[in-house]
Write an enzyme that holds these catalytic residues in place. Structure first.
Site, PDB file in Angstrom:
ATOM      1  N   THR A  96       0.978  -1.350   0.037  1.00 30.74           N
ATOM      2  CA  THR A  96      -0.065  -0.146  -0.095  1.00 30.74           C
ATOM      3  C   THR A  96       0.945   1.357   0.030  1.00 30.74           C
ATOM      4  O   THR A  96       0.212   2.635   0.311  1.00 30.74           O
ATOM      5  CB  THR A  96      -1.033   0.052   1.069  1.00 30.74           C
ATOM      6  OG1 THR A  96      -0.114  -0.193   2.553  1.00 30.74           O
ATOM      7  CG2 THR A  96      -1.933  -1.136   1.216  1.00 30.74           C
ATOM      8  N   GLY A  97       2.242   1.092  -0.160  1.00 23.83           N
ATOM      9  CA  GLY A  97       3.038   2.408  -0.124  1.00 23.83           C
ATOM     10  C   GLY A  97       3.110   2.849   1.132  1.00 23.83           C
ATOM     11  O   GLY A  97       2.948   4.255   1.244  1.00 23.83           O
ATOM     12  N   THR A  98       3.049   2.127   2.138  1.00 31.24           N
ATOM     13  CA  THR A  98       2.918   2.793   3.611  1.00 31.24           C
ATOM     14  C   THR A  98       4.484   2.367   4.341  1.00 31.24           C
ATOM     15  O   THR A  98       4.871   1.097   4.266  1.00 31.24           O
ATOM     16  CB  THR A  98       1.778   2.253   4.315  1.00 31.24           C
ATOM     17  OG1 THR A  98       0.643   2.191   3.435  1.00 31.24           O
ATOM     18  CG2 THR A  98       1.759   3.280   5.450  1.00 31.24           C
ATOM     19  N   THR A  99       4.803   3.020   5.190  1.00 32.14           N
ATOM     20  CA  THR A  99       5.700   2.978   6.203  1.00 32.14           C
ATOM     21  C   THR A  99       5.498   3.440   7.329  1.00 32.14           C
ATOM     22  O   THR A  99       5.180   4.807   7.414  1.00 32.14           O
ATOM     23  CB  THR A  99       7.177   3.220   5.714  1.00 32.14           C
ATOM     24  OG1 THR A  99       7.472   2.852   4.541  1.00 32.14           O
ATOM     25  CG2 THR A  99       8.029   2.540   6.881  1.00 32.14           C
TER      26      THR A  99
END
EC number: 3.4.25.1
Lengths: 207, 252
Positions: A15-18
């Site tokens: 989800t393109g999250t960090t």
């Protein structure tokens, strides 16, 4: 083996999250980078933040219920809730409904009794207290970095630098370009929000 | 010219032999009457042997440093806790293996044969690029059947120290530093932050040992000891760092 590794990541769907939460001397830093505009970091109380990992639908349902429980609890106690209280409320909801749910949380904040704390509620409803923790699709790339670089009792500036570097490294590998990194600093004094645009992030060796 | 035409039938026979050899070895000795579905035999007897692993290779001016962990697993059981995943292909060319143990051993044997033959024809030490291309040729041609992620590294007098990565699927790319295996995802960030071009041999060794230790801490399929080797014009130097001597990071 590489096959196992890609399977587990596909299940999570990039989800393109960090998301990162780290305790320093006097407060916590919550760092996050989101490719989408969906809000995954929610302020559940004045000095308590809750970061979502996993199924967004499940997590949002839980957070809604948790916010209600927490504000009710705070009224009964006649004082701001403890970070542990927020984490426990989430844990209870996750554990009681563990068969149906697929959501995890990072709860981070400051309270008068125990100072800065970070709690992780994992998928099945386990609750643990950690000094630093990461989540999201980009987090796998920085486990080594945070293990090596995090030191307990850093100053606020050191911790901000650590969080910025970690997010930059994760973004570099998680196939996300452009965008903006957010840092939220929670201390006794209050909440500070720092926004770091993509071009101001530290650059590392690019192959 | 490389004996590759002869290599093709050789490859398929070797692969079939290894795969067939794998099956009886997996079954327990007393298990001829016991069906593989039975609860009486542990899960790991039915699992393929895998070098779920962390491997790394770094170029420096004058050579390369390669490193790997030492764990080979069959499911949850550690079949070999002191594996040597740094395999010699030629005097100054080594490969680091990750993926299926059987596949990578088979491919390495075949490439070593092809390269040895080629070197004799050439009457001089072979190029690292040649070795890498031989790996790529096999890995790409049989990509559907194989699970092999390989780092080819070595020294030759034309280009000095070189690292080539041949991941699953059979791509070939030269990189100054490369990591591979299941544990590699955890150390991309660390590697990006700490690798600088122009490091010397000792710095590369320290970086590799630190990166592998961090990966071994987090990846269940990597562990044991850290095996390091440096390859340069002078030759090959091998080191082992035992569990209690691994670099420690702050435990929190």
């Amino acid at each position: 083996m590489e096959k196992h590794c890609t399977e587990s990541r596909v299940k999570g769907v990039s989800t393109g999250t960090t998301i990162l939460a780290a305790v320093f001397d006097g407060g916590v830093v919550i760092g996050f980078y989101l490719r989408s505009t969906i809000n995954k970091v929610i302020q559940v109380h004045d000095r308590i933040f809750c970061c979502i990992a996993g199924s967004l639908a499940d997590a949002q349902a839980i957070t809604k219920a948790a916010k209600f429980h927490l504000s009710f609890h705070s009224v009964q106690m006649e004082s701001p809730p403890r970070v542990m209280a927020a984490a426990s409320v989430l844990k209870d909801l996750c554990y009681k409904n563990r068969e149906e749910l697929q959501a995890g949380f990072i709860t981070a904040g400051w309270d008068k009794k125990n100072g800065p704390q970070v709690y992780v509620v994992a998928l099945g409803g386990m609750l643990i207290n950690q000094l630093v923790t990461i989540a999201g699709s980009g987090s796998t790339y920085i486990y080594g970095y945070i293990d090596a670089k995090y030191k307990p009792n850093m100053t606020k500036e050191e911790c901000l630098q650590f969080a910025t570097n970690a997010l930059a490294l994760a973004m570099g590998r998680d196939n996300v370009s452009g965008g903006v990194a957010h840092l939220v600093v929670v201390t006794e004094k209050g909440v500070e929000h720092v926004v770091v645009p993509g071009d101001k992030l530290p650059k590392f060796h690019d192959e | 010219m490389l004996g590759f035409m002869r290599g093709q039938p050789l490859l398929s026979t070797v692969i079939h032999r290894e795969k067939m050899a794998a099956a009886p070895v997996m079954m327990p000795y007393f298990g001829q009457q016991i069906s593989s579905k039975s609860d009486l035999v542990p899960d790991w007897t039915r699992q393929e042997v895998s070098t779920g692993t962390t491997i790394m290779a770094v170029e420096y001016d004058g050579g390369v440093v390669i490193g790997a962990d030492s764990r080979t697993t069959t499911g949850a059981y550690i079949a070999n806790r002191v594996t040597d995943k740094l395999t010699r292909i030629h005097n100054k060319i080594y490969c680091c293996r990750s993926g299926s143990a059987a596949d990578t051993q088979a491919i390495a044997e075949i490439v070593a044969y092809q390269l040895g033959f080629h070197s004799i024809e050439l009457d001089e030490p072979p190029l690292v690029e040649t070795a890498a291309n031989l790996f790529r040729a096999s890995c790409y041609r049989y990509r559907e059947e194989l699970t092999a992620g390989i780092l080819v590294a070595g020294w030759d007098k034309r280009k000095g120290g070189q690292v080539y990565s041949v991941p699953i699927g059979g791509m070939l790319v030269r990189q100054p530093v490369s990591v591979g295996g299941s544990g590699s995802t955890y150390i991309y960030g660390f590697m990006d932050a700490n690798y600088k071009p122009g490091m010397n041999k000792e710095q590369c060794m320290e970086l590799t040992a630190a990166a592998l230790s961090l990966a071994m801490e987090r990846d269940g399929s990597s562990g044991g000891v850290v095996r390091l080797a440096s390859i340069s014009e002078e030759g090959v130097e091998r080191r082992v760092i035992l569990g209690n001597q691994l670099p420690k990071f702050s435990t929190h």
